[in-house]
Design an enzyme around this catalytic site. Structure first.
Site, PDB file in Angstrom:
ATOM      1  N   ASN A   1      82.329   5.766 -40.389  1.00  0.00           N
ATOM      2  CA  ASN A   1      83.603   6.472 -40.539  1.00  0.00           C
ATOM      3  C   ASN A   1      83.511   7.674 -41.463  1.00  0.00           C
ATOM      4  OD1 ASN A   1      83.169   4.016 -42.140  1.00  0.00           O
ATOM      5  ND2 ASN A   1      84.999   4.617 -43.261  1.00  0.00           N
TER       6      ASN A   1
ATOM      7  N   CYS B   1      90.540   4.650 -46.970  1.00  0.00           N
ATOM      8  CA  CYS B   1      90.735   3.508 -47.872  1.00  0.00           C
ATOM      9  C   CYS B   1      90.392   3.844 -49.311  1.00  0.00           C
ATOM     10  CB  CYS B   1      89.874   2.340 -47.426  1.00  0.00           C
ATOM     11  SG  CYS B   1      90.200   1.941 -45.734  1.00  0.00           S
TER      12      CYS B   1
ATOM     13  N   GLY C   1      91.782  -3.269 -36.872  1.00  0.00           N
ATOM     14  CA  GLY C   1      90.351  -3.391 -37.132  1.00  0.00           C
ATOM     15  C   GLY C   1      90.055  -4.259 -38.348  1.00  0.00           C
ATOM     16  N   THR C   2      90.871  -4.118 -39.397  1.00  0.00           N
ATOM     17  CA  THR C   2      90.620  -4.897 -40.612  1.00  0.00           C
ATOM     18  C   THR C   2      90.691  -6.391 -40.318  1.00  0.00           C
ATOM     19  OG1 THR C   2      91.460  -3.128 -42.001  1.00  0.00           O
ATOM     20  CG2 THR C   2      91.466  -5.330 -42.961  1.00  0.00           C
TER      21      THR C   2
ATOM     22  N   GLY D   1      93.220   0.055 -32.448  1.00  0.00           N
ATOM     23  CA  GLY D   1      93.941   0.908 -31.502  1.00  0.00           C
ATOM     24  C   GLY D   1      94.311   2.282 -32.007  1.00  0.00           C
TER      25      GLY D   1
ATOM     26  N   GLN E   1      85.255   2.991 -35.188  1.00  0.00           N
ATOM     27  CA  GLN E   1      85.192   4.453 -35.001  1.00  0.00           C
ATOM     28  C   GLN E   1      84.605   4.816 -33.634  1.00  0.00           C
ATOM     29  OE1 GLN E   1      86.472   6.870 -36.784  1.00  0.00           O
ATOM     30  NE2 GLN E   1      87.152   5.603 -38.494  1.00  0.00           N
TER      31      GLN E   1
HETATM   32  N1  PLP Z   1      86.196  -0.294 -39.721  1.00  0.00           N
HETATM   33  C1  PLP Z   1      86.017   1.034 -39.732  1.00  0.00           C
HETATM   34  C2  PLP Z   1      84.642   1.589 -39.475  1.00  0.00           C
HETATM   35  C3  PLP Z   1      87.079   1.898 -39.950  1.00  0.00           C
HETATM   36  O1  PLP Z   1      86.869   3.218 -39.962  1.00  0.00           O
HETATM   37  C4  PLP Z   1      88.373   1.336 -40.181  1.00  0.00           C
HETATM   38  C5  PLP Z   1      89.519   2.212 -40.467  1.00  0.00           C
HETATM   39  O2  PLP Z   1      89.407   3.388 -40.686  1.00  0.00           O
HETATM   40  C6  PLP Z   1      88.527  -0.073 -40.145  1.00  0.00           C
HETATM   41  C7  PLP Z   1      87.407  -0.840 -39.919  1.00  0.00           C
HETATM   42  C8  PLP Z   1      89.862  -0.695 -40.346  1.00  0.00           C
HETATM   43  O3  PLP Z   1      90.666  -0.569 -39.183  1.00  0.00           O
HETATM   44  P1  PLP Z   1      92.257  -0.649 -39.272  1.00  0.00           P
HETATM   45  O4  PLP Z   1      92.743   0.639 -39.827  1.00  0.00           O
HETATM   46  O5  PLP Z   1      92.719  -0.857 -37.853  1.00  0.00           O
HETATM   47  O6  PLP Z   1      92.611  -1.824 -40.100  1.00  0.00           O
END
Ligand code: PLP
Length: 435
Positions: free
Chosen positions: A206, A380, A95-96, A255, A234
């Protein structure tokens, strides 16, 4: 090899069963919004592409073609389950990365357009005029150099926008939220009409689970000709997501929130929005994300998502019922516990609270010792002892925000589990002299 693997797995299973039957206080994992288990079916589906179908999908030999066909099939299935077309999908490392690609990639495409316009103007002008210095960028905070983000975006979005500010002088406009974390649509409309390169609105929060009015936000932004990136990390695999129906320009998913391994995700994109890659190389994923595709990972993503989406509405109804039972039990067990976020329009397996007279990290540690695994907000922020940003944006004080805990789960909770969580919370609050 396979036999040995099966044997060690069997042993592990027997051991964990033994632990479970010896210990009535087995651990209760309530942090699915941070990450979750990978089902055996997903591991089974991906494993052959690690051990047999390991060819590089860009290779022209038979093994390469087998891998390419598997990748295509995974992409098609994954897209269908998100209401997208196969050509919309850019697989990423999570996601990041998907959020970074959308936010930075769309802004960098704008910078490229401006450069090309300036270069065309320079070559069309007379020699005298060409010697006039051409400004290095459009006026600092011109409409094209503004990014709108909701005040509760995940750091993957917020820090990408900050990066554009730091390196390219973009103005980052934070759109406020109300006390339940809903984006202020009037403020969004006002700012969108002033112009922007991109607006970023998450589908579900989140930290507090609130489901945002993204459809209306997309319409508001499009009426003002502002493209929209939706962070659906989410939401995907938890509630129905329809990318084309929503009409967003880009949408990020991850994922490990729905049963695939960590480090896998995707950005869905519409071809109408220009994006510059942020990972350069061999031009895989339509030139938007170079690097040898993770074929087994793509299969895991597709299978996990398909399983998560099967019967999603019925499962969500069960999840929401146990979420509401948990909320009731916690509020009864701990006077002063306050639900955060939208009480109704929230993720079905997500309950978040603030607690009186206590620090959330201390409460989390005490609950952990009692076998209850929860989170104090966003994974985070953990370790940095920061108050959850969403709660501050909702107007809570730093102390209130630091007392927050989040309970998240993907399977309905048994009533005995709910009772145990409520009792453990009460015991932890008492042990911490908070009640
Ligand atoms: N965006 C949201 C709303 C999230 O909750 C998260 C992770 O918790 C991310 C982005 C980042 O995703 P990833 O953990 O796959 O990098």
């Amino acid at each position: 090899m396979t036999g040995q693997h099966a044997t060690s797995q069997d042993t592990q299973t027997q051991e964990s069963q033994a632990v479970q039957s010896d210990s009535p206080e087995r651990e209760l994992y309530l942090d699915a919004a941070a990450s979750d288990a990978v089902p055996a079916s997903v591991i089974e589906a991906m494993t052959p592409f690690l051990t047999e179908g390991y060819g590089n999908p860009s290779s022209v030999h038979a093994s390469g073609k087998t891998a390419a066909r598997a990748l295509d099939a995974a992409r098609a299935s994954f897209a269908t389950d998100l209401g997208a077309h196969a050509g919309d999908v850019i697989f990423t490392s999570g996601g990041t990365e998907a959020d970074n690609l959308a936010v930075k990639g769309i802004a960098l495409a704008q910078i490229r357009r401006e450069r090309e316009t300036r270069a065309a103007a320079a070559s069309a002008s007379t020699p005298t005029r060409a010697s006039t210095p051409i400004p290095a960028s459009a006026s600092q905070h011109s409409p094209a150099h503004r990014i709108l983000i909701s005040a509760v975006e995940h750091p993957a979005v917020a820090q990408s926008a900050q990066w554009l500010h730091d390196f390219f002088d973009f103005e980052v406009v934070r759109i406020p939220v109300d006390a339940q974390a809903h984006i202020d649509l009037d403020a969004l409309s006002r700012e969108a009409r002033r112009g922007a390169t991109l607006a970023c609105i998450m589908m579900a929060n989140n930290e507090v689970g609130t489901i945002e009015p993204v459809s209306r936000a997309v319409r508001i932004c499009h009426d003002a000709a502002v493209p929209v990136h939706v962070d659906a990390v989410q939401a995907a695999g938890t509630i129905p997501v329809d990318f084309r129906g929503l009409d967003a320009d880009t949408l990020a998913v991850s994922g490990h929130k729905f049963g695939a391994p960590k480090g896998l995700g995707a950005l869905l994109t519409r071809s109408r929005v220009a994006i510059e890659p942020i990972v350069s190389g061999g031009g895989q994923e339509r030139g938007l994300r170079s690097g040898t595709p993770n074929v087994a990972g793509a299969i895991a993503l597709a299978v996990a998502l398909h399983e998560a989406c099967a019967g999603i509405e019925e499962r969500d109804a069960h999840l929401a019922a146990s979420r509401d039972a948990l909320i009731k039990a916690i509020c009864e067990a701990v006077p002063g516990a306050t639900l955060t976020g939208d009480p109704v329009n929230r993720l079905p397996g997500h309950a978040s609270f603030t607690f009186p007279n206590v620090n959330g990290e201390a409460l989390l540690v005490d609950l952990d010792a009692r076998g209850i695994e929860v989170s104090s907000g966003s994974a985070c922020a953990i370790g940095r002892h920061e108050a959850p940003g969403t709660l501050l944006a909702m107007g809570l004080s730093e102390t209130e925000a630091k007392s927050a805990l989040r309970f998240s789960f993907r399977e309905p909770l048994h009533h005995t589990d709910i009772r145990r969580i409520a009792q453990a919370l009460r015991a932890s609050m008492t042990a911490l002299h908070a009640m």
